[in-house]
Enzyme design. Structure first.
Site, PDB file in Angstrom:
ATOM      1  N   ARG A 273     -10.457  -8.522  17.904  1.00 32.16           N
ATOM      2  CA  ARG A 273     -10.257  -8.982  19.290  1.00 32.16           C
ATOM      3  C   ARG A 273     -10.294  -7.782  20.213  1.00 32.16           C
ATOM      4  O   ARG A 273     -10.386  -6.647  19.755  1.00 32.16           O
ATOM      5  CB  ARG A 273      -8.881  -9.640  19.391  1.00 32.16           C
ATOM      6  CG  ARG A 273      -7.792  -8.676  18.881  1.00 32.16           C
ATOM      7  CD  ARG A 273      -6.402  -9.138  19.170  1.00 32.16           C
ATOM      8  NE  ARG A 273      -5.415  -8.455  18.353  1.00 32.16           N
ATOM      9  CZ  ARG A 273      -4.843  -7.295  18.635  1.00 32.16           C
ATOM     10  NH1 ARG A 273      -5.180  -6.647  19.737  1.00 32.16           N
ATOM     11  NH2 ARG A 273      -3.953  -6.752  17.833  1.00 32.16           N
TER      12      ARG A 273
ATOM     13  N   GLU B  53       0.831  -1.211   0.000  1.00 37.91           N
ATOM     14  CA  GLU B  53       0.000   0.000   0.000  1.00 37.91           C
ATOM     15  C   GLU B  53       0.859   1.252   0.000  1.00 37.91           C
ATOM     16  O   GLU B  53       2.031   1.233   0.375  1.00 37.91           O
ATOM     17  CB  GLU B  53      -0.996  -0.006   1.162  1.00 37.91           C
ATOM     18  CG  GLU B  53      -0.403   0.000   2.534  1.00 37.91           C
ATOM     19  CD  GLU B  53      -1.477  -0.103   3.620  1.00 37.91           C
ATOM     20  OE1 GLU B  53      -2.351  -0.975   3.529  1.00 37.91           O
ATOM     21  OE2 GLU B  53      -1.416   0.694   4.564  1.00 37.91           O
TER      22      GLU B  53
ATOM     23  N   GLU C 248      -6.426  -1.579   8.875  1.00 41.23           N
ATOM     24  CA  GLU C 248      -6.714  -2.967   9.226  1.00 41.23           C
ATOM     25  C   GLU C 248      -7.776  -3.010  10.306  1.00 41.23           C
ATOM     26  O   GLU C 248      -8.092  -2.009  10.937  1.00 41.23           O
ATOM     27  CB  GLU C 248      -5.453  -3.699   9.724  1.00 41.23           C
ATOM     28  CG  GLU C 248      -4.931  -3.194  11.048  1.00 41.23           C
ATOM     29  CD  GLU C 248      -4.066  -4.235  11.782  1.00 41.23           C
ATOM     30  OE1 GLU C 248      -4.163  -5.441  11.517  1.00 41.23           O
ATOM     31  OE2 GLU C 248      -3.294  -3.799  12.661  1.00 41.23           O
TER      32      GLU C 248
ATOM     33  N   VAL D 139      -5.051  -4.217  23.425  1.00 43.92           N
ATOM     34  CA  VAL D 139      -4.265  -3.884  24.619  1.00 43.92           C
ATOM     35  C   VAL D 139      -4.809  -2.592  25.247  1.00 43.92           C
ATOM     36  O   VAL D 139      -5.013  -2.501  26.459  1.00 43.92           O
ATOM     37  CB  VAL D 139      -2.769  -3.696  24.247  1.00 43.92           C
ATOM     38  CG1 VAL D 139      -1.984  -3.154  25.444  1.00 43.92           C
ATOM     39  CG2 VAL D 139      -2.155  -5.001  23.746  1.00 43.92           C
TER      40      VAL D 139
ATOM     41  N   ASN E 174      -8.638  -5.150  13.816  1.00 40.74           N
ATOM     42  CA  ASN E 174      -8.184  -6.116  14.806  1.00 40.74           C
ATOM     43  C   ASN E 174      -9.415  -6.782  15.402  1.00 40.74           C
ATOM     44  O   ASN E 174     -10.250  -6.125  16.012  1.00 40.74           O
ATOM     45  CB  ASN E 174      -7.346  -5.429  15.890  1.00 40.74           C
ATOM     46  CG  ASN E 174      -5.992  -4.991  15.355  1.00 40.74           C
ATOM     47  OD1 ASN E 174      -5.396  -5.674  14.524  1.00 40.74           O
ATOM     48  ND2 ASN E 174      -5.508  -3.859  15.806  1.00 40.74           N
TER      49      ASN E 174
END
Ligand code: ADP
Ligand code: ADP
Ligand code: MG
Length: 452
Positions: A292, A200, A288, A295, A290
């Site tokens: 989940r 990219e 992107e 942190v 994530n």
């Protein structure tokens, strides 16, 4: 609600998940590698299962060991935490096939949203702005050169399976590309066992802005505001704040809508994060998703008052979201410093026995850590040993509280990056907020020059 959850992780996130389960009246089972027998998440557990030798590949990354532990202890749910198997679609599928609720999205949604190259096409189709680059993976150096020529240098080569800043290389010209391609591919293969690459365009001097998403099984999708995670070294986050001070209310709303559209396009369920880079001109691009808990979820919890892990448990139990987009209000400002067991300036990991450990406290301070005095930080895993979060009515107050907290933190026996955090929190440019993702590395370079 779920009745018994296997916590398939270690460290501070294992404790965080345990807390949310206990509060909701859900039983928990801990797992541990041979290197973690003394760990707090094991000591606190009423039930725990040893899942193998120290190396993550033999324990926390071993799907069979984790599933066996869940089945043998009668768990009906499994929380993967972050890292390890949390974004592994085959593992999510295997849980489902064995009648265990994976606390996260389906394997299919992870495949769609979690493969970084595949997600680009999906997002473009959903009308979410994506950086110019390859449509899906690039198959060879020649292929990569052709795409780079088309979008213009500088470009980034990235691993489709990447995470934690690994498998990424910058190329400023066609001359650079073959070496960068080989290096990124080798790193991706070593880190993720998957060397698929995509390409990219590099956005110049951007900020990293991400949105927290919650989606239930009934089809409701909301966002819980944004985080600025531009303080990075080697594409890895060190300090995060919420909300991002550079967003106007209009841009926040527009990016929030794009993040919700991104989650809907992937058929997403659970907590997730949609990451963007934001150019100095105010253009944002999806980079992107994530799939989940992140942190840095704690800073969002501090400004929204929403317990994200509790929401994950509710959603996995089939309950609808108990709040709407209108219910989400952002109150005050929160900053997180990731405390790592490493040299503050060379970043060499510093595992070993913690001989003294004193934690800060006071109004607006939250600390998530698994460390205690006498604990030995094992050399096998991520070097993060805790997170300090400071919340205040304003960014200035949050910074002031963080400065005091960092001055109180005392760790003996191992090195930590506390000194670097103290310097950053005292830095005028950080205070003014005029920072891109390059700020930290520039500061480290000029610091090294000055100390020559
Ligand atoms: P964030 O910090 O935004 O939650 P990171 O990409 O830094 O996301 O990853 C979070 C944690 O998971 C880190 O400890 C990192 O080392 C680990 N991690 C990220 N991706 C992977 C992966 N593919 N395999 C194993 N661990 C990973
Ligand atoms: P990872 O999966 O390792 O977290 P990301 O794709 O999220 O990888 O990229 C890591 C970091 O690299 C981002 O947080 C951002 O700072 C930087 N980055 C990613 N893509 C671009 C881009 N196209 N232009 C400029 N910087 C980028
Ligand atoms: Mg990322």
């Amino acid at each position: 609600m779920l009745k018994r959850v296997l916590i398939a992780n270690r460290g501070e996130i294992a404790l965080r998940v345990r807390r949310a389960c206990r509060e909701a009246g859900i039983e928990t089972v801990s797992v541990y590698s041979q290197a973690d027998a003394e760990a707090l998440h094991v000591q606190l557990a009423t039930r725990s299962v040893c899942i193998g030798p120290p190396r993550a590949a033999d324990s926390y990354l071993n799907p069979t060991a984790l599933l066996s532990a869940a089945i043998a202890t009668g768990c009906d749910g499994l929380h993967p935490g972050y890292g390890f198997l949390s974004e592994n679609p085959e593992f999510a599928d295997a849980c489902a096939e064995n009648g265990i609720t994976f606390i996260g999205p389906s394997g299919d949604a992870i495949r769609k949203a979690g493969s970084k190259s595949a997600a680009r096409g999906l997002m473009r189709a959903a009308g979410v702005p994506v950086t110019p680059g390859s449509d899906g993976p690039v198959s060879s150096v020649e292929d990569a050169l052709a795409v780079a020529e088309q979008v213009g240098y500088p470009v980034l080569l990235k691993a489709s399976a990447g995470g934690g800043g690994r498998g990424i290389r910058r190329c400023d010209s066609a001359q650079d590309l073959p070496d960068a391609y080989a290096a990124a591919k080798a790193e991706a293969n070593a880190c993720f066992g998957n060397d698929e690459m995509y390409l990219e365009k590099l956005v110049l001097e951007p900020r990293h802005i991400e949105f927290q998403i919650l989606a239930d099984r009934q089809g409701h999708v909301i966002h819980l505001g944004d985080r600025d995670c531009s303080i990075q070294r080697r594409n890895q986050k060190l300090i995060e704040e919420a909300p991002a001070r550079c967003l106007t209310p209009e841009l926040r709303e527009e990016m929030g809508r794009a993040a919700v559209a991104a989650a809907k396009a992937a058929g997403y369920v659970g907590a997730g994060t949609v990451e963007f880079v934001l150019s100095p001109q105010g253009q944002f691009y999806f980079i992107e998703m994530n799939t989940r808990i992140q942190v840095e979820h704690g800073i969002t919890e501090m400004i929204t008052g929403v317990d994200l892990v509790r929401q994950q448990l509710r959603i996995a139990s089939g309950l609808p979201l108990d709040l709407t987009q209108e219910d989400v209000t952002l109150t005050g400002h929160a900053i997180e410093c990731r405390i790592n067991a490493e040299d503050p300036f060379t970043f060499v990991p510093s595992p070993g026995r913690v001989t003294a450990w004193h934690l800060p406290g006071g109004p607006g301070i939250r600390i998530d850590t698994h460390v205690f005095s006498g604990y030995t930080v094992p050399p096998y895993y991520d070097s993060m040993i805790g997170k300090i979060i400071a919340h205040g009515d304003t960014r200035e107050q949050a910074i002031a509280r963080m400065r005091v907290a960092l001055s109180e933190l005392a760790v003996e026996g191992i090195k930590t990056n506390t000194k670097l955090h103290r310097e950053l929190l005292a830095d005028e440019r950080f205070f003014q907020g005029g920072t891109s993702i390059h700020y930290l590395e520039e500061k480290l370079r000029s610091r090294a020059e000055a100390h020559k």
